[in-house]
Scaffold this motif. Structure first.
Motif, short mmCIF file in Angstrom:
data_model
loop_
_atom_site.label_atom_id
_atom_site.label_comp_id
_atom_site.label_asym_id
_atom_site.label_seq_id
_atom_site.Cartn_x
_atom_site.Cartn_y
_atom_site.Cartn_z
N HIS A 130 73.26 34.85 23.29
CA HIS A 130 74.19 35.76 22.64
C HIS A 130 75.59 35.61 23.25
CE1 HIS A 130 71.78 38.37 19.92
NE2 HIS A 130 70.78 37.92 20.67
N ASN B 235 75.05 43.36 20.56
CA ASN B 235 74.96 41.91 20.55
C ASN B 235 75.39 41.33 19.20
OD1 ASN B 235 74.09 41.93 23.20
ND2 ASN B 235 71.93 41.74 22.69
N ALA B 236 75.09 40.06 18.98
CA ALA B 236 75.51 39.35 17.77
C ALA B 236 74.44 39.49 16.68
CB ALA B 236 75.75 37.88 18.08
N LEU C 143 78.87 34.54 21.19
CA LEU C 143 80.07 35.39 21.16
C LEU C 143 81.28 34.65 21.70
CD1 LEU C 143 78.44 38.72 22.35
CD2 LEU C 143 79.37 38.28 20.08
N ILE D 48 84.56 39.15 25.67
CA ILE D 48 83.16 39.48 25.90
C ILE D 48 82.99 40.08 27.29
CG2 ILE D 48 82.08 37.89 24.27
CD1 ILE D 48 81.85 35.83 26.45
N LEU E 295 83.17 40.67 14.05
CA LEU E 295 83.49 39.84 15.21
C LEU E 295 84.79 39.07 15.00
CD1 LEU E 295 80.02 38.31 16.20
CD2 LEU E 295 81.26 40.13 17.38
#
Length: 379
Positions: free
Chosen positions: A308, A224-225, A312, A321, A240
């Motif tokens: 999340h 995840n972020a 993203l 994603i 990212l």
């Protein structure tokens, strides 16, 4: 473990079902083979486990995968860090997955290329893609990649929670300042074979090193972020910001400690400085002590997970994603309890205003694009 609650039967849920009838839903990571291996009754025997029945004590079985409208599933041959015989263990898990394909051919089709997802969906089956989770399975032999590929493996996670001979883990002390020279050879050979490189579990430096040398898109199969939850397994913003340039995909995961900062913080007393549980710790007893001092474990939820995805999408774009549940028979978020919940996930995003095009990309379109690009780079 309870089964998923009945979904909210509103217009968004009806639309989600319709979307997944026409668009493939792909889950990038599930540890069912290890769950079967650890099951006290089955002990790795697929026939004894019986995937055709609902297993309410865990999260994955054929009835609930069908209810979740899955068209493609990546199952992991997980190799524990520091295993004394990593290659042998990986091969045993691959054999288990091949037995699933043999015994449940009515439900699964071998996943060997992106084209198998559409074929499986047309047949009413699920494309089963075999992966290796932990590159220690190579035993430092580059040619082992070729053998694994010939056995059907189409993705490898470079490491797990421990740093090994050629790759630094996100949750262990670094030894190589990223990837070693041999690690970079591994990336090149995976590119040549057409095997997807998975950067879940690796350190940020390994992420950058891989993005520097790969000739094909990469994935994070269950991460995840970091900006929303500071678990070291999540992807930092500086990485990212390179994903779109690579053409890769971050598959957001359901693990509560990777979603909810409060859940992450609650668990800190049973984690070492790198965010993993120390070897030999009585985890259940340690959690009881945390609960005595800090109260019940904070829950993660479906809306928090979608936060999340929203982050993203804004940071790296809807083209980059996907979804990687990391179901492994443990505690799951409210609303994301088992493999039946993918329509509920899509419905929540419909309520948030996501377009059909972007939902189809998330569900499986982006993952298929990466697979095709990896196959093309190899060819």
């Amino acid at each position: 473990m309870a089964l998923a609650e009945a979904p909210v039967q509103d217009n968004a849920y009806v639309a989600a079902l319709a979307l997944l009838d026409r668009a493939p839903m792909i889950d990038g990571h599930n540890d069912l083979p290890y769950v079967i291996r650890l099951d006290r009754n089955a002990k790795g025997d697929v026939a004894a486990y019986d995937l055709a029945k609902v297993h309410p004590e865990v999260d994955t079985d054929i009835p609930r995968m069908r209810a979740g409208k899955l068209a493609g599933q990546f199952f992991a041959a997980y190799v524990p860090p520091n295993h004394p015989k990593p290659a042998g263990f990986a091969l045993a898990q691959i054999a288990l997955m091949r037995d699933i394909l043999k015994r449940h051919s009515d439900a699964f089709r071998p996943g060997l290329s992106a084209a198998d997802v559409a074929a499986a969906k047309a047949e009413g089956r699920i494309a089963l893609f075999m992966t290796i989770e932990n590159g220690s399975a190579l035993d430092n032999e580059l040619d082992a990649l070729d053998a694994y590929y010939d056995l059907g493996v189409r993705l490898m996670t470079l490491c797990h929670n421990g740093t090994h001979d050629w790759c630094d883990s996100a949750t262990d002390a670094p030894k190589h300042n990223g990837l070693s020279a041999f690690g970079k050879e591994v990336i090149a050979r995976m590119n040549k074979l057409g095997m997807v490189v998975d950067l879940a579990h690796v350190s940020p430096k390994v992420m950058h090193d891989t993005l520097d040398v790969t000739s094909a898109p990469v994935v994070w199969s269950h991460s995840n972020a970091f900006s929303l939850c500071d678990h070291p397994r999540n992807v930092p913003d500086d990485v990212l910001d390179r994903v779109a340039g690579n053409g890769g995909v971050v598959m957001a995961t359901f693990v509560p400690d990777f979603i909810n900062q409060a859940a992450r913080d609650w668990h800190r007393p049973v984690k070492d400085q790198y965010g993993k549980t120390p070897e030999g710790l009585d985890y259940a007893k340690a959690e009881q002590e945390i609960e005595r001092k800090a109260g019940p474990r904070p829950k993660a939820t479906l809306p928090q997970y979608c936060d999340h995805l929203d982050y993203l999408a804004k940071r790296i774009g809807h083209d980059h994603i996907g979804v990687g549940s990391d179901f492994f028979g443990w505690v799951n978020p409210d609303g994301l309890e088992d493999t039946s919940v993918f329509p509920s996930l899509i419905a929540e995003l419909i309520r948030r205003g996501w377009s059909e095009d972007n939902l189809e990309k998330l569900a499986g379109g982006n993952t298929l694009r990466v697979m095709r690009a990896v196959e093309k780079a190899a060819a």
